[in-house]
Design a protein around this motif. Sequence first.
Motif, PDB file in Angstrom:
ATOM      1  N   VAL A 117     -38.948  55.044 -49.557  1.00 40.72           N
ATOM      2  CA  VAL A 117     -39.306  55.877 -50.585  1.00 40.72           C
ATOM      3  C   VAL A 117     -37.183  56.783 -51.085  1.00 40.72           C
ATOM      4  O   VAL A 117     -37.593  56.017 -51.851  1.00 40.72           O
ATOM      5  CB  VAL A 117     -39.445  57.579 -50.002  1.00 40.72           C
ATOM      6  CG1 VAL A 117     -38.954  58.097 -50.975  1.00 40.72           C
ATOM      7  CG2 VAL A 117     -41.083  57.085 -49.757  1.00 40.72           C
ATOM      8  N   ALA A 118     -36.552  56.036 -50.219  1.00 37.52           N
ATOM      9  CA  ALA A 118     -35.334  56.559 -50.231  1.00 37.52           C
ATOM     10  C   ALA A 118     -35.000  55.575 -51.708  1.00 37.52           C
ATOM     11  O   ALA A 118     -34.093  55.392 -52.559  1.00 37.52           O
ATOM     12  CB  ALA A 118     -34.524  56.734 -49.046  1.00 37.52           C
ATOM     13  N   ARG A 119     -34.829  54.190 -50.969  1.00 42.27           N
ATOM     14  CA  ARG A 119     -34.550  52.884 -51.230  1.00 42.27           C
ATOM     15  C   ARG A 119     -35.618  52.977 -52.636  1.00 42.27           C
ATOM     16  O   ARG A 119     -34.397  52.424 -53.607  1.00 42.27           O
ATOM     17  CB  ARG A 119     -35.293  51.775 -50.348  1.00 42.27           C
ATOM     18  CG  ARG A 119     -34.716  50.716 -51.340  1.00 42.27           C
ATOM     19  CD  ARG A 119     -34.931  49.507 -49.771  1.00 42.27           C
ATOM     20  NE  ARG A 119     -36.165  49.586 -50.131  1.00 42.27           N
ATOM     21  CZ  ARG A 119     -37.218  48.764 -49.376  1.00 42.27           C
ATOM     22  NH1 ARG A 119     -36.234  48.064 -48.214  1.00 42.27           N
ATOM     23  NH2 ARG A 119     -38.466  48.286 -49.580  1.00 42.27           N
ATOM     24  N   GLN A 120     -36.250  53.322 -52.782  1.00 41.97           N
ATOM     25  CA  GLN A 120     -37.445  53.174 -54.518  1.00 41.97           C
ATOM     26  C   GLN A 120     -36.430  54.142 -55.342  1.00 41.97           C
ATOM     27  O   GLN A 120     -36.883  53.747 -56.007  1.00 41.97           O
ATOM     28  CB  GLN A 120     -39.117  53.839 -53.691  1.00 41.97           C
ATOM     29  CG  GLN A 120     -39.912  52.606 -53.162  1.00 41.97           C
ATOM     30  CD  GLN A 120     -39.358  51.241 -54.580  1.00 41.97           C
ATOM     31  OE1 GLN A 120     -38.697  50.095 -54.176  1.00 41.97           O
ATOM     32  NE2 GLN A 120     -39.574  51.792 -55.076  1.00 41.97           N
ATOM     33  N   LEU A 121     -36.284  55.374 -54.463  1.00 44.84           N
ATOM     34  CA  LEU A 121     -35.596  56.389 -54.891  1.00 44.84           C
ATOM     35  C   LEU A 121     -34.250  56.026 -55.943  1.00 44.84           C
ATOM     36  O   LEU A 121     -33.920  56.094 -57.729  1.00 44.84           O
ATOM     37  CB  LEU A 121     -35.885  57.692 -54.274  1.00 44.84           C
ATOM     38  CG  LEU A 121     -34.392  58.744 -54.946  1.00 44.84           C
ATOM     39  CD1 LEU A 121     -35.323  59.606 -55.862  1.00 44.84           C
ATOM     40  CD2 LEU A 121     -34.611  59.595 -53.909  1.00 44.84           C
ATOM     41  N   VAL A 122     -33.635  55.545 -54.870  1.00 43.61           N
ATOM     42  CA  VAL A 122     -31.846  54.736 -55.594  1.00 43.61           C
ATOM     43  C   VAL A 122     -32.133  53.923 -56.833  1.00 43.61           C
ATOM     44  O   VAL A 122     -31.890  54.034 -57.375  1.00 43.61           O
ATOM     45  CB  VAL A 122     -31.105  54.476 -54.494  1.00 43.61           C
ATOM     46  CG1 VAL A 122     -30.612  53.657 -54.841  1.00 43.61           C
ATOM     47  CG2 VAL A 122     -31.067  55.321 -53.756  1.00 43.61           C
ATOM     48  N   TYR A 123     -33.674  52.877 -55.802  1.00 44.31           N
ATOM     49  CA  TYR A 123     -33.400  51.620 -57.554  1.00 44.31           C
ATOM     50  C   TYR A 123     -34.023  51.800 -59.077  1.00 44.31           C
ATOM     51  O   TYR A 123     -33.942  51.481 -59.298  1.00 44.31           O
ATOM     52  CB  TYR A 123     -34.465  50.758 -56.573  1.00 44.31           C
ATOM     53  CG  TYR A 123     -34.069  49.280 -57.157  1.00 44.31           C
ATOM     54  CD1 TYR A 123     -33.295  48.271 -57.965  1.00 44.31           C
ATOM     55  CD2 TYR A 123     -35.729  49.421 -57.909  1.00 44.31           C
ATOM     56  CE1 TYR A 123     -33.906  47.346 -58.673  1.00 44.31           C
ATOM     57  CE2 TYR A 123     -36.421  48.547 -59.262  1.00 44.31           C
ATOM     58  CZ  TYR A 123     -35.360  47.662 -59.115  1.00 44.31           C
ATOM     59  OH  TYR A 123     -34.730  46.614 -60.189  1.00 44.31           O
ATOM     60  N   THR A 124     -35.381  53.026 -58.745  1.00 47.71           N
ATOM     61  CA  THR A 124     -36.035  52.996 -60.021  1.00 47.71           C
ATOM     62  C   THR A 124     -35.133  53.796 -60.241  1.00 47.71           C
ATOM     63  O   THR A 124     -35.402  53.609 -62.081  1.00 47.71           O
ATOM     64  CB  THR A 124     -37.309  53.767 -59.162  1.00 47.71           C
ATOM     65  OG1 THR A 124     -37.055  55.214 -59.005  1.00 47.71           O
ATOM     66  CG2 THR A 124     -38.338  53.141 -58.426  1.00 47.71           C
ATOM     67  N   HIS A 125     -34.706  54.847 -59.974  1.00 54.87           N
ATOM     68  CA  HIS A 125     -33.581  55.515 -61.209  1.00 54.87           C
ATOM     69  C   HIS A 125     -32.608  54.939 -61.747  1.00 54.87           C
ATOM     70  O   HIS A 125     -32.300  55.244 -62.591  1.00 54.87           O
ATOM     71  CB  HIS A 125     -32.912  56.824 -60.425  1.00 54.87           C
ATOM     72  CG  HIS A 125     -33.347  58.078 -60.490  1.00 54.87           C
ATOM     73  ND1 HIS A 125     -33.556  58.897 -60.902  1.00 54.87           N
ATOM     74  CD2 HIS A 125     -34.862  57.789 -59.596  1.00 54.87           C
ATOM     75  CE1 HIS A 125     -34.306  60.510 -60.879  1.00 54.87           C
ATOM     76  NE2 HIS A 125     -35.311  59.588 -59.719  1.00 54.87           N
ATOM     77  N   TYR A 126     -31.611  54.060 -61.499  1.00 53.45           N
ATOM     78  CA  TYR A 126     -30.941  53.061 -61.472  1.00 53.45           C
ATOM     79  C   TYR A 126     -31.907  52.154 -62.474  1.00 53.45           C
ATOM     80  O   TYR A 126     -31.418  51.727 -63.874  1.00 53.45           O
ATOM     81  CB  TYR A 126     -30.454  52.333 -60.884  1.00 53.45           C
ATOM     82  CG  TYR A 126     -29.599  51.053 -61.120  1.00 53.45           C
ATOM     83  CD1 TYR A 126     -28.627  50.677 -61.523  1.00 53.45           C
ATOM     84  CD2 TYR A 126     -30.920  49.272 -60.213  1.00 53.45           C
ATOM     85  CE1 TYR A 126     -28.743  49.122 -62.188  1.00 53.45           C
ATOM     86  CE2 TYR A 126     -30.611  48.182 -61.285  1.00 53.45           C
ATOM     87  CZ  TYR A 126     -29.498  48.140 -62.447  1.00 53.45           C
ATOM     88  OH  TYR A 126     -29.180  47.050 -62.230  1.00 53.45           O
ATOM     89  N   ALA A 127     -33.055  50.799 -62.407  1.00 57.02           N
ATOM     90  CA  ALA A 127     -33.946  50.463 -62.843  1.00 57.02           C
ATOM     91  C   ALA A 127     -34.173  50.861 -64.296  1.00 57.02           C
ATOM     92  O   ALA A 127     -33.965  50.843 -65.257  1.00 57.02           O
ATOM     93  CB  ALA A 127     -34.602  49.798 -62.044  1.00 57.02           C
TER      94      ALA A 127
END
Length: 271
Positions: A117-127
């Motif tokens: 979830v943390a990895r998705q949070l970091v990546y999706t806000h950037y993407a």
Amino acid sequence: MSTTSEAAVVSPDSLPHGLPSGTAALARLMVRLGDDALVLGQRLCQWITRAPTIDEDLALSNIALDLIGHARVLYTRAGQLDGSGRCEDDFAYTRSAREFTNTLLAELPNGDFAVTVARQLVYTHYAVLYYESLARCADPGLAAFGARAAKEVAFHRMHADRWTVTLGRGTGESARRMQQGLDRVWPYAAELFEEDEVLARLAVRDVVLSPAVLRETWLGGVSGVVTEAGLAVPAPAWSASGGRSGLHSEEFGPLIAELQSVRREFPGGTW
């Protein structure tokens, strides 16, 4: 790599071929973005049959499918631009691990559900931010892809936001794990915003926006979610780097070997 992802609606054949100088740099950017999407999609596929609930099994597999769809479009267009004629399968299945240029964040092992979830949070806000910037770029084909991909990743971002808050405001154990997940992932965020000669060349020619200028907006977005979850925004003492240059973690080799295993076992096979 065939998929029914809606990202494939942006057909590579429809992307214009007449590009200004900087074509080689643009092709390299598309490969990088494709590598991020493919590798992260492969990581998420590892949750299939292992997610906490059946609903999450389906959600994560659908997110992975979207990401693989993004990679298909980006790889195909990169093969057109760099003159190699390589197709999506060539990029995915015939390169060595050293030739992949994804960020280390994308290949970070899943860990427990909170780490994912943390990895998705970091990546999706950037993407979402970066794809929205691509939707306004000088190349019409990349702009069309960016507009479509930004809408899809916005749903992935909602999923990550919801779970971050749910775990952070759940039990003491879920909050502890979510905080540990954020602490584990946060040092890998910086690489998303690094600017090297490829991005600098494209930015100078007004082809694409440098991701570096998006970092403060990204930080504001993810910090708001973390605060809503009742958690602390990490302040890492180090930053991961090297993925864009092909320098990867020990866990990356097995991931790529798994991805490419059938193609390498049966080269040229058709089904």
